[in-house]
Enzyme design. Structure first.
Site, PDB file in Angstrom:
ATOM      1  N   ARG A   1     -56.326  82.167 -32.646  1.00  0.00           N
ATOM      2  CA  ARG A   1     -56.017  83.257 -33.580  1.00  0.00           C
ATOM      3  C   ARG A   1     -56.871  84.511 -33.353  1.00  0.00           C
ATOM      4  O   ARG A   1     -56.581  85.564 -33.899  1.00  0.00           O
ATOM      5  CB  ARG A   1     -56.167  82.776 -35.029  1.00  0.00           C
ATOM      6  CG  ARG A   1     -54.963  81.966 -35.487  1.00  0.00           C
ATOM      7  CD  ARG A   1     -55.157  81.386 -36.864  1.00  0.00           C
ATOM      8  NE  ARG A   1     -55.977  80.183 -36.813  1.00  0.00           N
ATOM      9  CZ  ARG A   1     -56.492  79.586 -37.887  1.00  0.00           C
ATOM     10  NH1 ARG A   1     -56.282  80.092 -39.092  1.00  0.00           N
ATOM     11  NH2 ARG A   1     -57.216  78.498 -37.762  1.00  0.00           N
TER      12      ARG A   1
ATOM     13  N   SER B   1     -87.210 130.700 -22.975  1.00  0.00           N
ATOM     14  CA  SER B   1     -85.844 130.267 -23.263  1.00  0.00           C
ATOM     15  C   SER B   1     -85.001 130.334 -22.000  1.00  0.00           C
ATOM     16  O   SER B   1     -85.283 131.115 -21.091  1.00  0.00           O
ATOM     17  CB  SER B   1     -85.217 131.175 -24.332  1.00  0.00           C
ATOM     18  OG  SER B   1     -85.837 130.927 -25.554  1.00  0.00           O
TER      19      SER B   1
END
Ligand code: UD1
Ligand code: CA
Length: 488
Positions: free
Chosen positions: A19, A411
């Site tokens: 199942r 950055s």
């Protein structure tokens, strides 16, 4: 009173589990960080049995491999043909020989089973001096289960399988859970008398109690008060139900031990996770594997951590982390992805839209925004500017980047590995750093800026940009006529 060590625990795991509709063995389906079989074995191990035997059959290669990896002390015994639960136990005894003393048998598909319940079964069995003791419980809907039949004096007389039960027997709500304690030698003898004369055409283990009783032996029952713990799993719907129940149990244990769980319904914690007091777990958080949250750590919302350590007082929000070590008072996220080998020291930061892999970040160092750090070391107190990439892959091999202490990476830098940036150095915004930067230097690695005056009015006449430029030029002229200050 603690139970004596049983001679053996035999776990039945040879069935097909049709199942589940799965290529995977039913008992290997997982919940809360462990296979179903793993949960049953964990409960069995609490009894400290002298032998831990697992009956394997369907998809046995998978089960044997799983046992070798997760429960090496368990001995697999192959049941070639699945002739029923009685046949399974008979096969074991034929292969391992007589087991003297208490033998516990349990189904392999009951992941909610607790070791304490098995211990209670064994204690009852030994205290009462039974030949067989059956674990029973009362359920609201007994359909499919074996029913417990008791005599007028209340003693268990037999177990009748659902398929073989008559109407009156089917009305019984006390069921056979599928766990038993037996006297090993009596079990062996009784199994020889079990027939296949039943609706299933199988050798039922459940026939053993009635056989022993017929021989004048004592049969007992231990009735578990909490039927929920006794539920078996036969399909994926029951698997999900069992997972939720087990998770509730785990989350509750963490709360009782001092963890604040804001929303237990959306918090998922695997069995081996450790939390220390005063941690706070926000909604929609999943803690997997051997994740550990140290005192006062705050995790979530929306965090999925696997095998990750979160140090005392650290904050981890909206983050996915796998095999990472987050130091005390460190800060991670929102929206960070920490991959294996990430180690953040005390007070370090991996901020928003930051991905790290195999990266060691020193004490107080910060990687706050939009950055990828791979195969790198960042020294203490350094800061990596927004939008930087540690370029670790040349298309063939990975290379390391080493950033020293108190460095300021500007950055939008590309640090092309292998490369080293010395202690205290700076790099200019927008740099592509391809060679080492000495300590204390400022590295500038970008084209010098050049402004071509009037370019837009010449090359893009009539565009909104050109109009705006002309208006700005007009204002500048007015301001210089007036001789006033340009700024406000
Ligand atoms: C069994 C019990 C039933 C009980 C129920 C609880 C029997 C005959 N019936 O029924 O009374 O209420 O469990 O869940 O025992 N297995 C083997 N070899 C086999 C057959 C089964 O190892 O030849 C294993 C299965 O993998 C499973 C366990 O034994 O782990 C139980 O087998 P299953 O077929 O699921 O029995 P049930 O019909 O559930
Ligand atoms: Ca079953």
């Amino acid at each position: 009173m603690s139970a004596r060590r049983p001679a053996a625990v035999i776990v039945l795991a040879a069935g097909e589990g049709t199942r589940m509709k799965s290529r995977r063995s039913k008992v290997l389906h997982e919940l809360c960080g462990r296979s179903m079989l793993g949960h049953v074995l964990a409960a069995a191990r609490e009894l400290e049995p002298q032998r831990l035997i697992v009956v394997v059959g369907h998809r046995r290669e998978q089960v044997i491999e799983h046992l070798a990896e997760h429960a090496p002390q368990a001995e697999p015994v192959v049941q070639e043909r699945q002739g029923g639960t009685g046949h399974a136990v008979r096969t074991v005894l034929e292969q391992v020989g007589t087991l003297s003393g208490t033998v516990v048998v349990t189904n392999g598909d009951h992941p909610l089973l607790r070791g304490e319940t098995l211990a209670e079964l064994v204690r009852t069995h030994e205290r009462e001096g039974n030949a067989a003791t059956v674990l029973t419980t009362e359920v609201p809907d007994p359909t499919g289960y074996g029913r417990i039949l008791r005599g007028p004096d209340g003693a268990v007389t037999a177990i009748v399988e659902h398929k073989d039960a008559d109407e009156a027997q089917r009305a019984v709500r006390e069921i056979n859970v599928g766990m038993y304690a037996f006297d090993g030698e009596l079990l062996e003898a009784a199994l020889k008398q079990v027939t296949t004369d039943n609706a299933g055409g199988e050798e039922y283990l459940t026939d053993v109690p009635a056989i022993l009783r017929g021989q004048g032996h004592r049969i007992g029952a231990f009735t578990a008060p909490d039927w929920v713990e006794m539920q078996g799993v036969n399909d994926r719907v029951q698997l999900a139900q069992a997972r939720r129940l087990l998770n509730e149990r785990i989350v509750e244990a963490h709360m009782r031990a001092g963890a604040t769980v804001v929303d237990p319904a959306t918090t998922w914690i695997d069995v081996d996770v450790v939390t220390e007091p005063d941690v706070v777990i926000h909604p929609n958080t999943q803690l997997h594997g051997r994740t550990r949250l140290e005192e006062g750590a705050e995790v979530g919302p929306n965090a999925t951590l696997t095998d990750t350590v979160v140090g005392a007082g650290a904050v981890v929000s909206n983050t996915v982390a796998d095999r990472a070590e987050i130091g005390p008072e460190a800060s991670v996220g929102p929206f960070a992805y920490l991959r294996p080998g990430t180690r953040l020291a005390r007070k370090a930061k991996a901020g928003t839209y930051v991905e790290m892999k195999n990266a060691v970040v020193g004490e107080g160092a910060k990687v706050p925004h939009l950055t990828y750090v791979g195969d790198a070391e960042i020294g203490q107190g350094s800061n990596i500017g927004a939008g930087s990439v540690f370029v670790n892959y040349d298309g063939v091999r990975k290379h390391r980047t080493v950033v020293g202490d108190h460095v300021r990476v500007g950055s939008d830098n590309m640090l092309v590995a292998p490369v080293r940036i010395g202690d205290g150095a700076y790099t200019a915004a927008g740099s592509v750093i391809v060679s080492d930067v000495p300590p204390g230097a400022m590295a500038v690695a970008r084209g010098r800026q050049r402004n071509i005056e009037g370019w837009v009015e010449r090359k893009r006449p009539g565009t909104p940009a050109a109009e705006a430029a002309r208006r700005a030029a007009g204002r500048r002229a007015d301001e210089s006529d007036a001789g006033g200050d340009a700024g406000a």
